[in-house]
Structures are given as structure tokens and as C-alpha cells.
Write a protein that holds these residues in place. Structure first.
Motif, mmCIF file in Angstrom:
data_model
loop_
_atom_site.group_PDB
_atom_site.id
_atom_site.type_symbol
_atom_site.label_atom_id
_atom_site.label_comp_id
_atom_site.label_asym_id
_atom_site.label_seq_id
_atom_site.Cartn_x
_atom_site.Cartn_y
_atom_site.Cartn_z
ATOM 1 N N VAL A 83 5.884 13.572 23.901
ATOM 2 C CA VAL A 83 6.714 13.962 25.051
ATOM 3 C C VAL A 83 8.146 14.340 24.650
ATOM 4 O O VAL A 83 8.631 15.405 25.037
ATOM 5 C CB VAL A 83 6.693 12.862 26.148
ATOM 6 C CG1 VAL A 83 7.814 13.064 27.162
ATOM 7 C CG2 VAL A 83 5.339 12.853 26.843
ATOM 8 N N MET A 102 9.977 17.863 25.327
ATOM 9 C CA MET A 102 11.182 17.896 26.161
ATOM 10 C C MET A 102 12.341 18.548 25.448
ATOM 11 O O MET A 102 13.103 19.306 26.048
ATOM 12 C CB MET A 102 11.581 16.476 26.556
ATOM 13 C CG MET A 102 10.482 15.790 27.297
ATOM 14 S SD MET A 102 11.015 14.702 28.562
ATOM 15 C CE MET A 102 12.710 14.893 28.582
ATOM 16 N N TYR A 127 20.043 21.481 31.508
ATOM 17 C CA TYR A 127 18.987 20.477 31.411
ATOM 18 C C TYR A 127 19.106 19.428 32.503
ATOM 19 O O TYR A 127 18.122 18.981 33.063
ATOM 20 C CB TYR A 127 19.028 19.812 30.031
ATOM 21 C CG TYR A 127 17.891 18.858 29.799
ATOM 22 C CD1 TYR A 127 16.583 19.324 29.745
ATOM 23 C CD2 TYR A 127 18.114 17.501 29.652
ATOM 24 C CE1 TYR A 127 15.531 18.459 29.551
ATOM 25 C CE2 TYR A 127 17.059 16.627 29.457
ATOM 26 C CZ TYR A 127 15.778 17.111 29.396
ATOM 27 O OH TYR A 127 14.729 16.250 29.204
ATOM 28 N N LEU A 131 14.341 10.367 24.967
ATOM 29 C CA LEU A 131 13.624 9.315 25.708
ATOM 30 C C LEU A 131 14.585 8.398 26.456
ATOM 31 O O LEU A 131 14.429 8.172 27.658
ATOM 32 C CB LEU A 131 12.785 8.466 24.733
ATOM 33 C CG LEU A 131 11.483 9.040 24.207
ATOM 34 C CD1 LEU A 131 10.926 8.125 23.122
ATOM 35 C CD2 LEU A 131 10.454 9.201 25.324
ATOM 36 N N GLN A 147 20.474 11.378 29.500
ATOM 37 C CA GLN A 147 19.638 12.253 30.337
ATOM 38 C C GLN A 147 18.168 12.083 29.986
ATOM 39 O O GLN A 147 17.370 12.987 30.162
ATOM 40 C CB GLN A 147 20.053 13.718 30.127
ATOM 41 C CG GLN A 147 21.516 13.982 30.399
ATOM 42 C CD GLN A 147 21.909 15.418 30.053
ATOM 43 O OE1 GLN A 147 21.186 16.354 30.313
ATOM 44 N NE2 GLN A 147 23.075 15.575 29.457
ATOM 45 N N VAL A 190 14.151 10.761 29.562
ATOM 46 C CA VAL A 190 13.026 10.740 30.507
ATOM 47 C C VAL A 190 12.696 9.313 30.961
ATOM 48 O O VAL A 190 12.335 9.085 32.108
ATOM 49 C CB VAL A 190 11.793 11.449 29.893
ATOM 50 C CG1 VAL A 190 11.250 10.693 28.700
ATOM 51 C CG2 VAL A 190 10.694 11.632 30.931
ATOM 52 N N ASP A 246 15.032 8.483 33.606
ATOM 53 C CA ASP A 246 14.623 9.123 34.862
ATOM 54 C C ASP A 246 13.548 8.306 35.568
ATOM 55 O O ASP A 246 13.618 8.078 36.775
ATOM 56 C CB ASP A 246 14.064 10.532 34.583
ATOM 57 C CG ASP A 246 15.172 11.512 34.199
ATOM 58 O OD1 ASP A 246 16.348 11.205 34.517
ATOM 59 O OD2 ASP A 246 14.859 12.551 33.601
#
Lengths: 268, 272
Positions: free
Chosen positions: A24, A28, A38, B115, B119, B121, B124
Motif C-alpha cells: 500500500v 500511495m 495530496y 503509512l 498525511q 494512511v 486517516d
């Protein structure tokens, strides 16, 4: 093994999570490198502006890294393949000790090797400020990978019988080495070459200490960009790096037996 | 025959000269300079006697131990699973799990930022779940995640190679004798994988002890040994102390790999 109970699905789920953890962030960062903003998400649109900015600011590091990697490959081929041949043929205690010694630059931290090179050659003419200073570090670090992958192939085939056959037909040493030995271990040479180029392109631990402002390599530029530029530019730069390195990594998966690779790889 | 033998050693000469001139001699020089500072040879004891260095050594060792245990657990489970089960997409999954095999440390640091950075993920997801952002990249936790990221691909490869050689009949025998799944793992699979786990663990540990790029990307304030050495070298310009510390660190990582290789009883390639 064929009946798939809840344990199977649990473990599959777990393994997929591990895979997501690894893949991931790669996806990303590639996405971030071509996204306008972004933070705002991909709705902000796609752009090649960041890639262009990387190209303007850092294209020299890209070419320098490719140059050093190719020079490093040439050095490890010239130095490593004959050395591997001797070590594979000898198989004595001395040969094993030499092999052990050759692996040391991989076993000790790059920081230590780099410091050692600096304290020894700091004052030697223009060597310190030349790109060859970095090359020396890369050759030390990648040589064991070439030697080991050639030894592995030589160990798997009966080189001695092949060579004796050639010798009995009147082939001299050079003719045997280039006509019999090298063609028979080309798979090992190929696997080793891919590994050498990949590792040289990504080497940072040593290079960070060995580089000068005029001899920045791609990973040095990356560290620079991560520290001082916006996330999108860092991502675009990483994207460029991935575009260069991923084909090599796939090549390694195809051409090198993964079993051998497990134990011999780089360090972060 | 004797001439041929001599010729063989001649082939090693170029590699030998380069290796001696650019590795053995500099390493000797590093050792001498380490003992040639203000403190003299006591510099080699500083890693224990100097409080800062010792703290750094302890935190680096703890971090590396944690990374090794976590990596072995994760890779052990996934590696054995992938060896014992074939399914659609198996090859692709293995390929993806081993893709980051040779990513440099700086890039892995950036992956951790993707990660768990400002910012990131995971931040998030945490924000969406709990309403609070989780930012862990720029600390020891980020380093922990980064080193696991780096160690998983090669450890999975080592585990898979070893699990391939385990005889499933032994497990079946244990099962038919009434052993539960946990018992089978504890008494059959783990002992069978022991040499592989030992060598993979040693590589993982040594790598984490000496790694620099990831810590450098995440934050130069994380108190791990390579960062400390870098600080001593550049900020304090104390070359003797930096030389002594890096020499000791080198001996340490090399010794861990050598001991594990002897203990595992196999000729496993070193990597650090």
C-alpha cells in the motif's frame, strides 16, 4: 490440506494484511507523485509537474547513480567472477576463510566502512571529492553478492569434469575459462549482476558519508528531497526511483533462486 | 599441476588487492584512530562508560530485539502458510511480499511516512475510526515499523525455503497421536524451522543494529547507535570517538551473525 477451514481463511487474511502493509505505501507514494495536491486527494487532479521538478533539480543524481551502478557492475565482474572461480575450485578451509572475509563489508554497518575509508583516504589528492570514492564503497558492498551467486552456480554443476574434457581436447586455460567456465555459470553471473546494480543504485548508508555536494547519488538526493521539499516532490522522486528499481527487482525474482536470496540482501 | 595452482591464485589477486587496500587497511586505520583521540584506548570502553552512548546502545538493542521477535512471528506464520497452501494468486502474493527485498533504508523511511506520517494512511483510518489522527512515523515506533517492513521480505523467503523441507508426515503423525494445532506448531513446526529462524533472526537483528537510512529519513533525533555515531562524527567532529564507536558496532553485528551461523550449523550468507 485441500479442505479449507476457518484457519485457512484466517491465515490468508493475515498474509494479505502483511502484503497490504508492504504494498500500500508503495502504491500511495507513486500516486502522490502525480497528484496535484495530496492532502486534497486525487480529486485535485493528476499532474506531471512534480516529476518535472525532480527532473530539473535532480536529473544529475539519476545519471550519476546509473553510471556508478554500471561501473560497479564492471568492477564486480572483473574482480568477482575470477575470485568466485578460484573459491569454488579450492573449497579448502582457506577458501572458506577468504569468502568469510569478503562478506565482511556486508556484515558490518555501512557507516563503519565509510568512516574507515574517509579516515584513510581523506587526504589523497582528488580521490575524496571524486565519484570513484563512492564507487569504491559500492564495490566493497556488492562484491560478495556477485561472488556468492557465481559460487552457488559453480557448486551445482560439475565444472571439474567439464574443464577436464575441454583440456583433454587441447583447450588452454584462457580458452577453457572463457569458452567453458563463463558460459556455464551465466545464470549466476546474471543473478549477481542484477543484485549488484540494484544494491548500488539504492546504497545510502555508506554513500551519505562518502558523497560531496558535487557527487550526489539518487538515494542521497531522495534523503534531501524528503527533508526539504513537499511530500508530492519527494513522492515523484521516489516514483522515478521505483520505475528504475522495480524492473531490476522483478528480474531478480525471475532469474535468481529466491531461496538463496533470503539470506543475502541489503540493509536499510 | 603446480603451475596451474599458482595460476589459480593469480586470478584472485585483483580482488585481493582491492579488498586489502580499500577494506582491510582502512579498517585497521579506523581501529588505530579510534584509540588515538584524547581519551586514548579508553574510547573503546566509552560505549559502556559514557552514559549517552550506553543509553543509545540499550535502546538500539531493545529496538532490534523487538523487531526481530515481531518479524520472526509475522514471517513465520505467513511463510509456513504460503508453503503449505497453494491457491489462485499464490505466486503473485509471494512476489508482492518479496518485492521490497532491496529497497534502500531512505525509501523505507518514506514508506513509513506514507503509512504513519502527518498525511499517512493509517492516520486517516484512525481519524475515520476514532476522530483522532495517529502520527507515529517520526519516533521509535516509526523506526520499529520501518525495520519490520524491511525485514519481512527476506525472512519470509528464508522461512519458506526451510518449511519446504519439513516433512508433513511428522505433523500428520503428531496430529493422529492427538496433538492439537498449537501443540503441533510448538513441538513440530517451530523446532523444524529452528535453524532457519535463528539465522534469519540474526540477520534481522544485525541489520536493525546497524541501519542508518531509515532513522535518517524519519528524524535525526531518534536515539539509535548509528544516528549517535553520525552525530558524534558530524556535529561534534569527534573523529576518534566516532571511529571507536563504529568499530565496536561493526564487531558487534559481525559477531551476532557469526554466532548465529555457528549455532544454526549451516552456511548461511551474512547480511547486515
Amino acid at each position: 490440506m485441500t479442505r479449507r477451514g476457518p484457519a485457512f481463511w484466517c491465515l490468508l487474511g493475515f498474509t494479505l494484511c502483511v502484503c497490504a502493509f508492504l504494498i500500500v505505501p508503495v502504491g500511495m507514494s507513486m500516486l502522490a507523485g502525480v497528484t496535484v495536491n495530496y492532502q486534497a486527494g486525487i480529486e485535485s487532479g493528476f499532474t506531471l509537474r512534480w516529476v518535472g521538478q525532480v527532473w530539473d533539480g535532480y536529473s544529475d543524481t539519476i545519471f550519476r547513480s546509473i553510471g556508478i551502478a554500471l561501473a560497479c557492475l564492471a568492477c564486480t565482474l572483473v574482480l568477482g567472477v575470477p575470485a568466485a572461480y578460484v573459491l569454488a575450485r579450492k573449497q579448502s578451509g582457506l577458501a572458506r576463510a577468504i569468502e568469510e572475509l569478503l562478506v565482511m563489508p556486508v556484515a558490518i554497518p555501512g557507516l563503519a566502512t565509510a568512516l574507515a575509508l574517509i579516515v584513510t583516504y581523506n587526504t589523497l589528492g582528488n580521490f575524496r571529492t571524486s565519484w570513484t570514492f563512492i564507487l569504491v564503497g559500492h564495490v566493497l558492498f556488492t562484491l560478495p553478492f556477485m561472488v556468492r551467486s557465481v559460487i552457488a552456480v559453480m557448486g551445482a554443476i560439475d565444472m571439474k569434469t567439464l574443464e577436464e574434457g575441454a583440456a583433454s581436447l587441447g583447450a588452454g586455460f584462457a580458452q577453457r575459462f572463457f569458452g567453458v567456465v563463463l558460459p556455464n555459470c551465466r545464470s549466476g553471473i546474471l543473478a549477481g549482476s542484477l543484485m549488484v546494480v540494484t544494491l548500488s543504485m539504492g546504497e545510502f548508508n555508506m554513500t551519505w558519508l562518502l558523497h560531496t555536494p558535487l557527487t550526489k547519488t539518487l538515494p542521497v538526493g531522495l534523503a534531501d528531497a524528503y527533508a526539504s521539499l513537499r511530500l508530492e516532490v519527494g513522492s515523484a522522486y521516489t516514483l522515478v526511483f521505483f520505475v528504475m528499481i522495480v524492473p531490476l527487482l522483478i528480474g531478480i525474482q525471475v532469474f535468481a533462486r529466491p531461496v538463496e536470496l533470503g539470506a543475502r540482501t541489503a540493509r536499510p | 599441476m603446480a603451475r596451474r595452482e599458482r595460476l589459480l591464485y593469480l586470478l584472485m589477486l585483483p580482488a585481493g588487492i582491492v579488498f586489502a587496500a580499500f577494506f582491510l587497511v582502512p579498517l585497521g586505520q579506523l581501529f588505530l584512530i579510534g584509540g588515538g583521540g584524547k581519551e586514548g584506548w579508553a574510547a573503546y570502553g566509552a560505549i559502556v562508560t559514557n552514559r549517552n552512548y550506553f543509553n543509545s546502545l540499550v535502546s538500539t538493542t531493545l529496538l532490534s530485539t523487538g523487531v526481530t521477535v515481531a518479524t520472526l512471528a509475522i514471517s513465520g506464520v505467513s511463510g509456513v502458510f504460503l508453503t503449505r497452501n497453494r491457491f489462485r494468486g499464490h505466486a503473485a502474493l509471494v512476489a508482492m511480499l518479496t518485492l521490497p527485498l532491496a529497497f534502500p533504508g531512505v525509501v523505507i523511511g518514506f514508506m513509513v511516512i506514507m503509512l504513519g506520517g502527518r498525511q499517512g494512511v493509517i492516520g486517516d483510518i484512525a481519524h475515520w475510526l476514532t476522530g483522532e489522527r495517529l502520527v507515529f512515523a517520526y519516533s521509535m515506533a516509526g523506526l520499529f515499523v520501518g525495520y519490520i517492513y524491511f525485514s519481512i521480505p527476506r525472512t519470509i523467503l528464508t522461512v519458506m525455503a526451510a518449511a519446504e523441507k519439513l516433512d508433513p508426515k511428522v505433523e500428520e503423525a503428531a496430529r493422529s497421536l492427538g496433538a492439537g494445532p498449537l501443540r503441533v506448531v510448538k513441538d513440530v513446526i517451530v523446532p523444524g524451522l529452528k535453524p532457519a529462524l535463528l539465522s534469519a533472526g540474526a540477520i534481522c537483528f544485525a541489520t536493525s543494529m546497524g541501519a542508518f537510512g531509515t532513522a535518517f529519513t524519519l528524524a535525526t533525533r531518534i536515539n539509535v547507535l548509528p544516528v549517535t555515531i553520525y552525530g558524534v562524527f558530524t556535529d561534534q567532529a569527534n573523529i576518534a570517538a566516532a571511529a571507536a564507536l563504529s568499530f565496536v558496532l561493526g564487531v558487534l553485528t559481525w559477531a551476532v551473525l557469526a554466532i548465529a551461523r555457528t549455532a544454526a550449523g549451516s552456511t548461511v550468507a551474512a547480511a547486515g
